[in-house]
Design an enzyme around this catalytic site. Sequence first.
Site, PDB file in Angstrom:
ATOM      1  N   TYR A  55     -34.293 -22.758  -4.598  1.00  0.00           N
ATOM      2  CA  TYR A  55     -35.310 -21.730  -4.872  1.00  0.00           C
ATOM      3  C   TYR A  55     -36.139 -22.148  -6.063  1.00  0.00           C
ATOM      4  O   TYR A  55     -35.612 -22.667  -7.050  1.00  0.00           O
ATOM      5  CB  TYR A  55     -34.649 -20.374  -5.179  1.00  0.00           C
ATOM      6  CG  TYR A  55     -34.735 -19.432  -4.008  1.00  0.00           C
ATOM      7  CD1 TYR A  55     -35.985 -19.019  -3.539  1.00  0.00           C
ATOM      8  CD2 TYR A  55     -33.593 -18.961  -3.365  1.00  0.00           C
ATOM      9  CE1 TYR A  55     -36.086 -18.169  -2.456  1.00  0.00           C
ATOM     10  CE2 TYR A  55     -33.689 -18.117  -2.276  1.00  0.00           C
ATOM     11  CZ  TYR A  55     -34.948 -17.724  -1.822  1.00  0.00           C
ATOM     12  OH  TYR A  55     -35.055 -16.888  -0.757  1.00  0.00           O
ATOM     13  N   GLU A  57     -39.318 -20.118  -7.172  1.00  0.00           N
ATOM     14  CA  GLU A  57     -40.484 -19.229  -7.316  1.00  0.00           C
ATOM     15  C   GLU A  57     -41.208 -19.543  -8.617  1.00  0.00           C
ATOM     16  O   GLU A  57     -40.578 -19.792  -9.643  1.00  0.00           O
ATOM     17  CB  GLU A  57     -40.042 -17.771  -7.295  1.00  0.00           C
ATOM     18  CG  GLU A  57     -39.658 -17.333  -5.892  1.00  0.00           C
ATOM     19  CD  GLU A  57     -39.049 -15.939  -5.837  1.00  0.00           C
ATOM     20  OE1 GLU A  57     -39.034 -15.255  -6.871  1.00  0.00           O
ATOM     21  OE2 GLU A  57     -38.575 -15.559  -4.756  1.00  0.00           O
ATOM     22  N   ASP A 201     -61.847 -24.017   6.644  1.00  0.00           N
ATOM     23  CA  ASP A 201     -60.494 -24.198   7.159  1.00  0.00           C
ATOM     24  C   ASP A 201     -60.531 -25.455   8.026  1.00  0.00           C
ATOM     25  O   ASP A 201     -60.976 -25.412   9.176  1.00  0.00           O
ATOM     26  CB  ASP A 201     -60.087 -22.968   7.972  1.00  0.00           C
ATOM     27  CG  ASP A 201     -58.754 -23.152   8.677  1.00  0.00           C
ATOM     28  OD1 ASP A 201     -58.184 -24.260   8.609  1.00  0.00           O
ATOM     29  OD2 ASP A 201     -58.287 -22.187   9.316  1.00  0.00           O
ATOM     30  N   THR A 228     -53.814 -27.017   7.299  1.00  0.00           N
ATOM     31  CA  THR A 228     -52.402 -27.189   7.600  1.00  0.00           C
ATOM     32  C   THR A 228     -52.080 -28.666   7.386  1.00  0.00           C
ATOM     33  O   THR A 228     -52.975 -29.517   7.356  1.00  0.00           O
ATOM     34  CB  THR A 228     -52.056 -26.763   9.039  1.00  0.00           C
ATOM     35  OG1 THR A 228     -53.020 -27.306   9.927  1.00  0.00           O
ATOM     36  CG2 THR A 228     -52.033 -25.255   9.167  1.00  0.00           C
ATOM     37  N   LYS A 231     -51.034 -31.406  11.297  1.00  0.00           N
ATOM     38  CA  LYS A 231     -51.868 -31.816  12.436  1.00  0.00           C
ATOM     39  C   LYS A 231     -52.312 -33.270  12.213  1.00  0.00           C
ATOM     40  O   LYS A 231     -51.470 -34.153  12.210  1.00  0.00           O
ATOM     41  CB  LYS A 231     -53.039 -30.846  12.580  1.00  0.00           C
ATOM     42  CG  LYS A 231     -52.583 -29.413  12.887  1.00  0.00           C
ATOM     43  CD  LYS A 231     -53.764 -28.520  13.218  1.00  0.00           C
ATOM     44  CE  LYS A 231     -53.325 -27.143  13.641  1.00  0.00           C
ATOM     45  NZ  LYS A 231     -53.227 -26.189  12.516  1.00  0.00           N
ATOM     46  N   ARG A 237     -44.733 -29.150   8.893  1.00  0.00           N
ATOM     47  CA  ARG A 237     -45.423 -27.879   9.177  1.00  0.00           C
ATOM     48  C   ARG A 237     -45.618 -27.177   7.835  1.00  0.00           C
ATOM     49  O   ARG A 237     -44.677 -26.988   7.071  1.00  0.00           O
ATOM     50  CB  ARG A 237     -44.589 -26.995  10.100  1.00  0.00           C
ATOM     51  CG  ARG A 237     -44.285 -27.628  11.426  1.00  0.00           C
ATOM     52  CD  ARG A 237     -43.933 -26.616  12.479  1.00  0.00           C
ATOM     53  NE  ARG A 237     -45.118 -26.073  13.070  1.00  0.00           N
ATOM     54  CZ  ARG A 237     -45.819 -26.649  14.062  1.00  0.00           C
ATOM     55  NH1 ARG A 237     -45.426 -27.799  14.567  1.00  0.00           N
ATOM     56  NH2 ARG A 237     -46.898 -26.087  14.529  1.00  0.00           N
TER      57      ARG A 237
HETATM   58  N1  DSN Z   1     -52.436 -23.129  16.611  1.00  0.00           N
HETATM   59  C1  DSN Z   1     -53.346 -24.133  16.136  1.00  0.00           C
HETATM   60  C2  DSN Z   1     -54.084 -24.772  17.244  1.00  0.00           C
HETATM   61  O1  DSN Z   1     -53.447 -25.070  18.238  1.00  0.00           O
HETATM   62  O2  DSN Z   1     -55.273 -25.025  17.143  1.00  0.00           O
HETATM   63  C3  DSN Z   1     -54.244 -23.654  15.090  1.00  0.00           C
HETATM   64  O3  DSN Z   1     -53.514 -23.086  14.077  1.00  0.00           O
END
Ligand code: DSN
Length: 418
Positions: A55, A57, A201, A228, A231, A237
């Site tokens: 932890y 925080e 984003d 994110t 990707k 993740r």
């Molecule tokens: N779920 C993602 C996508 O497939 O584009 C975006 O967060």
Amino acid sequence: MTDYRAALKATDPDVFEALIGEERRQRDGVELIPSENYAFPEVLAALGTVFTNKYSEGYPGRRYYGGTEFVDVIENLARDRAKALFRAEHANVQPLSGSPMNQAVYLGFIEPGATILAMELSHGGHLTHGAPVSHMGKIYKFVRYKTNPQDGSIDFDHLRSVALKEKPKLVVCGYSSYPRDYDYKPFRQIADEVGALAMADVSHIGGLIAGGAMRNPMDAGFDFLTTTTHKSLRGPRGGMIVCKKEHAKTIDQSVFPGLQGGPHMNQVAATAVALKLASEAPFKAYASQVLKNAKALAAALTDQGAYLVTGGTDNHLMVIDVVKSFNINGAEAEKALDHAGVTTNKQVIPDDPNPPLKPSGVRLGTPAATTRGMKEGEMKALARVMVEAMKNHGDARRLEALRQETRVLCSRFPVPGL
Ligand code: DSN
């Protein structure tokens, strides 16, 4: 050293068996969902470490728990690497994933009931950009911009007129199914004209920006970049936010304690590793190959009669209008492609007359196949398999034969980490 895999197999054979099945699926088939990828093996290693036990925080040097001297090291590394890679003054690497990352910006800077301008979902926007089914859509007044029906590009005249009328506090740019390049300057200009903050984003293309293959919104003076990490960046993740220095304190408070409790420190460690690898030369070559492969795949599909939304792609993804191309719906196409060993996802097209579970499109992207080392020649081969599969979607024997072809192709391109 403990052999974690052997321990898992002995302790929980059911979970282990599912893991083996998933590994086989990832190895034998082609992954063309544009938001998916294969994490760097070093990222998988960092995720499976004792950092998960801790932890922490708070933020480095200012925690609410003892024993944080090593997690401080990894969080500082991740923050510094994120700032360097995205040319930003501040970074927060604690968001648990994409949805909390975007919520942290909204909740930190925008009063409930105020207006946010974002892309219409069916034109490529994301659920967390205020879709009515998301809680954010209940808290804020989201207004929409769309793409130009003629060529599918963002219609900046329309966007500006909505902004002047609605006076948003935040303009959101960033998409999960828009296949074109993003020009950030007009967004920044329109945001300035109405006194709004600008947020990009870039979850889908974070790795392509890091690899220098696509433009960086921070270079155009955006206030926030959210992405994110799992990707095109090939990390764990998770999510992260980089921003201007003047927003640093509010962003940090909004993530913790505003929205989240303890960060997942194994995720933060894996993010640090991914950011290091993304700053190195091979990743630049990777990012550029992702775009070349997308162009090659789009051209080969078009040559074989597929109609692509906007007519092609400038980034890593494309959307086939399968109703127009092959007279089947997106769910039927997804199923046929799955059967042929090619994983994609059904997708709404702009102002789709069909419902989301049986939409008019399928969405494809090249980040994962490129990670395996596939190039333009393989994209051409895959286009042929996919078109055959969609044309023969009711023929189980034909689909099975195509699956064998896909498996043979895949056997030449090992999945990193498997
Ligand atoms: N779920 C993602 C996508 O497939 O584009 C975006 O967060």
